[in-house]
Design a protein around this motif. Sequence first.
Motif, PDB file in Angstrom:
ATOM      1  N   UNK A 249       0.341   2.743  12.214  1.00 21.71           N
ATOM      2  CA  UNK A 249       1.212   2.676  13.371  1.00 21.71           C
ATOM      3  C   UNK A 249       1.814   1.308  13.580  1.00 21.71           C
ATOM      4  N   UNK A 250       1.566   0.416  12.661  1.00 21.29           N
ATOM      5  CA  UNK A 250       2.039  -0.949  12.869  1.00 21.29           C
ATOM      6  C   UNK A 250       3.475  -1.079  12.405  1.00 21.29           C
ATOM      7  N   UNK A 251       4.119  -2.136  12.865  1.00 19.23           N
ATOM      8  CA  UNK A 251       5.478  -2.420  12.433  1.00 19.23           C
ATOM      9  C   UNK A 251       5.483  -2.627  10.924  1.00 19.23           C
ATOM     10  N   UNK A 252       4.437  -3.288  10.456  1.00 21.92           N
ATOM     11  CA  UNK A 252       4.363  -3.555   9.015  1.00 21.92           C
ATOM     12  C   UNK A 252       4.382  -2.251   8.226  1.00 21.92           C
ATOM     13  N   UNK A 253       3.616  -1.308   8.733  1.00 21.38           N
ATOM     14  CA  UNK A 253       3.596  -0.007   8.056  1.00 21.38           C
ATOM     15  C   UNK A 253       4.986   0.578   7.976  1.00 21.38           C
ATOM     16  N   UNK A 254       5.699   0.537   9.103  1.00 25.45           N
ATOM     17  CA  UNK A 254       7.003   1.169   9.135  1.00 25.45           C
ATOM     18  C   UNK A 254       8.010   0.470   8.243  1.00 25.45           C
ATOM     19  N   UNK A 255       7.927  -0.846   8.218  1.00 23.14           N
ATOM     20  CA  UNK A 255       8.847  -1.564   7.317  1.00 23.14           C
ATOM     21  C   UNK A 255       8.539  -1.183   5.874  1.00 23.14           C
ATOM     22  N   UNK A 256       7.252  -1.147   5.583  1.00 17.57           N
ATOM     23  CA  UNK A 256       6.849  -0.741   4.244  1.00 17.57           C
ATOM     24  C   UNK A 256       7.322   0.666   3.932  1.00 17.57           C
ATOM     25  N   UNK A 257       7.251   1.530   4.947  1.00 15.23           N
ATOM     26  CA  UNK A 257       7.677   2.907   4.740  1.00 15.23           C
ATOM     27  C   UNK A 257       9.160   2.965   4.418  1.00 15.23           C
ATOM     28  N   UNK A 258       9.946   2.166   5.137  1.00 15.33           N
ATOM     29  CA  UNK A 258      11.392   2.153   4.869  1.00 15.33           C
ATOM     30  C   UNK A 258      11.666   1.706   3.437  1.00 15.33           C
ATOM     31  N   UNK A 259      10.948   0.663   3.026  1.00 14.07           N
ATOM     32  CA  UNK A 259      11.124   0.183   1.646  1.00 14.07           C
ATOM     33  C   UNK A 259      10.780   1.283   0.651  1.00 14.07           C
TER      34      UNK A 259
ATOM     35  N   UNK B  95       0.832  -1.203   0.000  1.00 13.78           N
ATOM     36  CA  UNK B  95       0.000   0.000   0.000  1.00 13.78           C
ATOM     37  C   UNK B  95       0.863   1.247   0.000  1.00 13.78           C
ATOM     38  N   UNK B  96       1.791   1.297   0.954  1.00 13.65           N
ATOM     39  CA  UNK B  96       2.611   2.499   1.084  1.00 13.65           C
ATOM     40  C   UNK B  96       3.521   2.691  -0.112  1.00 13.65           C
ATOM     41  N   UNK B  97       4.219   1.616  -0.475  1.00 13.17           N
ATOM     42  CA  UNK B  97       5.157   1.747  -1.591  1.00 13.17           C
ATOM     43  C   UNK B  97       4.431   2.047  -2.884  1.00 13.17           C
ATOM     44  N   UNK B  98       3.304   1.374  -3.051  1.00 13.55           N
ATOM     45  CA  UNK B  98       2.553   1.571  -4.289  1.00 13.55           C
ATOM     46  C   UNK B  98       2.109   2.997  -4.474  1.00 13.55           C
TER      47      UNK B  98
END
Lengths: 432, 294, 372
Positions: C27-37, A17-20
């Motif tokens: 606010x989840x860890x998943x979000x943050x990892x995705x954000x880093x990517x 979602x974020x990357x996309x």
Amino acid sequence: MTDGRLGRREFLGSSALVAGTALAGCAGGGGGTTGGSASSSDTIKIGVLEDRSGNFALVGTPKYNASMLAIEEINANGGIDGKQIETFAPDPQSDNQRYKELTRRAIEQEQVDVLWAGYSSATRETIRPTIDRHDQLYFYTTQYEGGVCDRNTFAVGPTARQQLGMVLPYLVDEFGPRIYTIAADYNFGQLSADWVRVLADENDAEVIGEEFIPLSETSFGSTINRIQEADPDFVMSMLVGANHTSFYEQKASSGLDVPIGTSTAMAQGYEHRRLEPPAMANIYAGVNYMEEIPTERNTSDGGFVDRYFEMFPDAPYLNEEAQTNYFSVYMYKQAVEQAGTTNQEEVKAALESGISYPAPEAPEGSEIRLDPETHHVHHHMWAMRADEDHNVEAVDDRVIEEQFLSNTVDCDLTQEDEETQYTPQDYFEEAG
Amino acid sequence: MVNAANLFFQFLDSFAFIVLSAIGLAIIFGMMDVINLAHGEFIMIGAYGTTLAANAGLPLPVAIAIGVVVTMVVGLILERTIIKRLYERPLDSMVATWAVGLALTQGARIAFGNSLSSIGVPFGAITYGEFSYSMYRVLLSGVAALVLVGAYLVFTRTEFGVRARATIQDADTAQAMGVETDRMYTTTFVIGSALAGLTGALYAPTMAIVPGMGSSFLVEAFVAVVTGGSSVLLGTTLAGGTLGSINALFSNLYGTFMGKIALLFVAVLILRFLPGGLSGVVTDLRERLERESV
Amino acid sequence: MSGAENGLLELFDRLCEPFNGSNTIGNSRAFWVGAVVALAITFAYPLFVSAYQAGNTALFLLYGLLALSLSVVWGYAGVLSFGQVVFFGFAGYTFGIVSINFGSTLGTTLAIPVAVLVATAVAGLLGYFMFYGNVSGVFVAIITLVVTLVMQTFMAQTAGDEWTIGEVPLGGFNGMPGIPNLAVGVEGAALTFSGDIFYWLVLSTLVVAYFGLRALVNSRFGYAMVAVREDEDRVEMLGYDIRKVKLGVFTLGGALAGFSGVLYASWGNYIDPSVYSLTFATMPVVWVTVGGRESLLGGLVATVAIEWFRQQLSVTGSEWAMVVVGVLLLTIVLALPEGIIPYVHRKAVGALQQRGFVDPDRPATATEEAAE
């Protein structure tokens, strides 16, 4: 929304979602809708950035049309040096931001061989830094205040000095020396007013009053009263834009009938076709071109006017700038064929070798010349008068050479590279 | 030297322009707290309707009526489809109306081209000495006054008006007492659109008819609405009078640019020092007088 | 998981803590990892595309900074301002004036803080004027709008030579050309930002601003802002001076908008009064509304997407471009009142919950427990 520790699948979901979303925004930054390649060796790429929506659509659309007319005619006749012309012609929407972005795109991605862009001086100045940074060959075709001495820019429209210099002396002769100036309150208007002072001084006339009106103003009651109070022999009007058109309607309805000389009205926005007579009665326009000028090339069967309306039957008028766009394309063609290449530096050198062209503004037998040293054109100027029924006829005409840069400023681009705009205030006392 | 007659006519012209620019916006804002950013486009629609009708040969008063009706219809459509979903969200309705305005302007350009032929200004000039003034523009001040008086009568003397004022004051209570607030909002929006259309229709003969023409009314409209204060009609009248005289005076003495600057400067002062707006001053005075007479 | 992995994960969680809270989504860890990517990809972007595309995207990113300034002011403190572009413009013009007057890299370096300071001061002044005069709600919107229009009228007529500050004419309608690229340092030992380096500067600024704001809105001051947005009277009764809160946020927004203006002026090496136009003043409102008013990330993403989309439309040259933009905006405002990003996030999380990838009863992290 408050998730704790999660498995790998949600990781994938969220990060996708974020990357996309991030990618979707960035990835299209130039995305190849037009392929974005340089002109191949078989074609020549011309960039035309003219307003077809927004505030300047009225005057920008004819410019676009005329460029397309010239390009089609050239292509039909075998192109430039045998190469067909392809165009990159987006709509900058009268938005300087858009102009900046599209100019960059035209130069860096589309790699156009030559660029026509912009109606207002502000647009020209917005993109000139980009033009100069890339040494892009650039034609600016609108009438403007004058003074641009730039190695990459060919400002081939008439300057204020040429236009006002056509109509002011005529009006002084006809009506008398007391002049009242009304002008749009921004660079072009203020600089044109300076030129009125200079020209008045050169013609033994006097500016008895000046008024600068904001571009957004539509109420001219007090302006009209002031003109009546000053009681000039004639008025010089450099009003600009749709809002200022109201002046002519309100003047007519107040019964003010002083003669008015102008460089901006009628020729660009065809007020004499849009307003009810006698709003434009007794208005004298100093221009290099209007649809009504009486030259062979313009009015004959199959002439410029006929060809334009054949390609654009729904167009309301053939305006001043359109002709400039038209002949400058042909001048470019001449320069490329003379240089034998589209290499921009060599084409500029060819343009500086003394090009002339039989433009519609010039009477049969004469041509207009592109001045090598200043990149401006020695125009054939006309004083055109509208009567009570809004019929327009020529009352005077002659060639007026570009003088400011050539004689006063000593701008010589064949000798010295420059990228400056000069103003009359620095050179003439009368300009204040 | 201030020429009194000139100043008088310039004041009337300015008063008319400010009041007519603002009234449509003010009524919608006063009733629904909605800032209609398509206000300029409504004015444009009125002007276009009138111009097209007049150019087709209809007499001017009929053409003006047509311009008003067309705008009313557009306003009705807009209200029923978009605005009614945004009653509780005034800020979102601002964005929505801005988007609509954008589409309308370009739509007008696509449908009618970059400009229409203008209609001539009727009635000629009032001449006095070496000066003259457009009679039509002076008469518009009379129209503005009529509009204000008419609106006042509607809001105070009709049942609709009473219900409307109740809704402005306290929509929940009004609804509890049986007022159909939704119908109120729709009707008010349509009236506001009609008035904006009237402005465009009236000024059409004196201006260039281009798709972007509405924007030249916006500054005066917003400034008048904001300085007017909470009482819609009183506020618009006072704003027209005060700002109109400032604008006329400074225009007369120093030129149109100074006139505009002075208008904006005074508006800013009013906003800062009179939190209730101009109508707030009057209502305060009235209350104080009432209290003292008791 | 092994002990080492656990330890790493805990460290990661603790790093993310100040940025998590109920005031922001994801606010989840998943979000943050995705954000880093995503960040890594965005940083690497200029290496894979042409100079033109990198420069173009840099423009959209600096607009994102402008959007963030409105996001925090409007989305979080409830102050709808059309005036962000005023601070944007003031900073841009000031940067131009100072940097051209000095004519050296040192001068350009000095110009940056001076410009931002001017923008902040203007925001502070305007904010004081409005909030201490008890102007609120829609009136703030109108006043800021009128200020913007005044600036446009005023700047357009500063064409004459008398409107020169030092050596630099303001230029009136034609604007101020010749603004140098951003640079830090002194002659000879300076870093000039152009091309890809400029892109990275803009991106870094954006990232710093985003994280800074995220931390701010999840802090105590952030809760005060949100409280002011929700119910001013109650906040006052609890002892907060809402005028100070609003003024503080508004001034911060001014500083951010100012920095964005500096970036803009050096991006195009030019600035003109069209930054004060009604259209440009409305754009931040559009970006933030579409993206999600109460989401910092939403405003950012929407800005880049909308500006890219508008640019593509103008390239096609179709006369329907503006109509499409208007209709699209309208649809989003009507259909997705919370904005696109919050909507998408909500739907995505909901869908994942349904499929059992997420256990809704999972224990929350410490931060979230405390917040509840």
